[in-house]
Design an enzyme around this catalytic site. Structure first.
Site, short mmCIF file in Angstrom:
data_model
loop_
_atom_site.label_atom_id
_atom_site.label_comp_id
_atom_site.label_asym_id
_atom_site.label_seq_id
_atom_site.Cartn_x
_atom_site.Cartn_y
_atom_site.Cartn_z
N CYS A 1 0.95 -1.07 -0.10
CA CYS A 1 -0.04 0.03 -0.12
C CYS A 1 0.69 1.40 -0.08
O CYS A 1 0.36 2.37 -0.20
CB CYS A 1 -0.86 0.06 1.19
N HIS B 1 -3.17 7.30 2.53
CA HIS B 1 -3.70 6.09 2.30
C HIS B 1 -5.12 5.72 2.58
O HIS B 1 -5.47 5.89 3.66
CB HIS B 1 -2.71 5.14 2.72
N ASN C 1 -10.05 -0.20 -0.15
CA ASN C 1 -8.50 -0.07 -0.02
C ASN C 1 -8.02 -0.71 -1.52
O ASN C 1 -8.16 -1.78 -1.68
CB ASN C 1 -8.03 -0.87 1.16
#
Length: 364
Positions: A113, A251, A281
């Site tokens: 990520c 994020h 996500n």
């Protein structure tokens, strides 16, 4: 010696057309829209009917058009991904081929990520070396490939998509000004797909299945700590106060993580751009997609100071301070798009859901 900087001159995204809603998930998981929204902030996510490189290519095409840069001018391509079409060769070369670029440095980067922040740092430093003029930095993921659709805790979180920026060499003090990237390897096993790679038995009967390890509470604590410390470090190094930060691009993993990051950093939550409700996500794609949409929605102005922060498997973490350039208006637009998909998200996932549930029943 000339000091070079890497200005973001173009931005683009690609999200698949097929939406998987919380209500869709509740048809085969013990969950509900309210349960997911209150714990994560997610309402929908996208499921891709094409490969990661296809999404990366479309995002890059939009970024190129908005930068007013021809594909032939690109001499560096970095694709941040942990879900590539293939391991050999890399998918950066596939994007290069799709764009018709004859000669450019092209490589993939896997920091999960945090990948886009790692890619932004890497691309900036290579441009500052003076050897490159224009770079495409892409975050692209097809995480739906990895998901165990019988496991509620992870099945509700992730989605597919891609985002890209063009970095262009300049002598103006703009672009990435300060950054810090790192990794807390002691926690690498709490967020992992441990049996995918050369450690797997390629001849095992069930090698089409693998576990997705996800220890939510521990990840939350480490994410907030890692991103928070990195954010404070880059703010101090850039000699900026929290009041001088105009926009935060975090994020998009969990709305609670975003809120806690802002609180610990002393930055008002309304400065954080949030789109997790729409996409979930998307790992390395969350930051560039959010950055692109922040510009599109007028949240970014010329000369703005921006804080980027991310956290991912490894456990990687990173933060960066960017100064936006003089332009938020695209030079051009592209009509690039993915091919149409005639199936619904549930239809795309039907076989995967069936096999994941059969495996769980067999284990019991």
């Amino acid at each position: 010696m000339t000091n070079y900087y890497a200005e973001i001159t173009g931005w683009g995204k690609c999200v698949p057309p097929t939406v998987l809603s919380n209500d869709d998930l509740s048809t085969f998981l013990d969950t509900s829209d309210e349960w997911i929204r209150t714990r994560t902030g997610i309402e929908n996510r996208r499921i891709s009917h094409v490969n990661t490189s296809d999404m990366a290519t479309v995002a890059a095409q939009h970024a190129l058009a908005r930068a007013g840069v021809e594909a032939s001018e690109i001499d560096l391509i970095i694709v941040a991904t942990c879900s590539p079409d293939s391991l050999i060769p890399n998918i950066a070369s596939k994007v290069q081929q799709n764009l018709g670029i004859r000669s450019a440095a092209a490589f993939d980067l896997n920091a999960a990520c945090t990948g886009f922040v790692y890619g932004l740092e890497t691309g900036t430093r290579l441009i500052q070396s003076g050897n490159y003029r224009h770079a495409i930095i892409i975050g692209a993921e097809r995480l739906s490939f990895y998901i165990d659709w019988a496991m509620r805790d992870t099945a509700v979180l992730f989605g597919d998509g891609a985002g890209a920026v063009i970095l262009s060499r300049t002598e103006k003090e703009t672009g990435l000004l300060q950054s810090q990237i790192g990794c807390d390897a002691k926690g690498r096993d709490i967020l992992s797909v441990p049996k995918f790679g050369t450690c797997m038995d390629r001849f095992a009967e069930d090698n089409g299945y693998w576990d997705f390890n996800f220890v939510g509470q521990e990840i939350f604590k480490r994410a907030v700590k890692g991103m928070g410390l990195a954010a404070k470090t880059v703010l101090k190094a850039s000699q900026l106060t929290t009041e001088q930060i105009d926009v935060v691009i975090p994020h998009q993993a969990n709305i609670r993580i975003i809120q806690t990051l802002c609180d610990l950093s002393g930055i008002p939550q309304d400065k954080a751009f949030v789109n997790i409700q729409n996409y979930g996500n998307t790992s390395a794609a969350t930051v560039p997609i959010a950055l692109c949409e922040a510009v599109e929605q007028g949240r970014v102005n010329p000369g703005d100071n921006m804080l980027l922060a991310a956290f991912g498997a490894g456990l990687t973490w990173g933060a960066a301070v960017l100064k936006w350039g003089d332009r938020v208006t695209p030079i051009g637009e592209s009509d690039a798009a993915l091919p149409e998909c005639e199936q619904s998200a549930l239809e795309l996932l039907e076989r995967a859901i069936k096999l994941c549930n059969e495996r769980r029943r067999d284990e019991v």
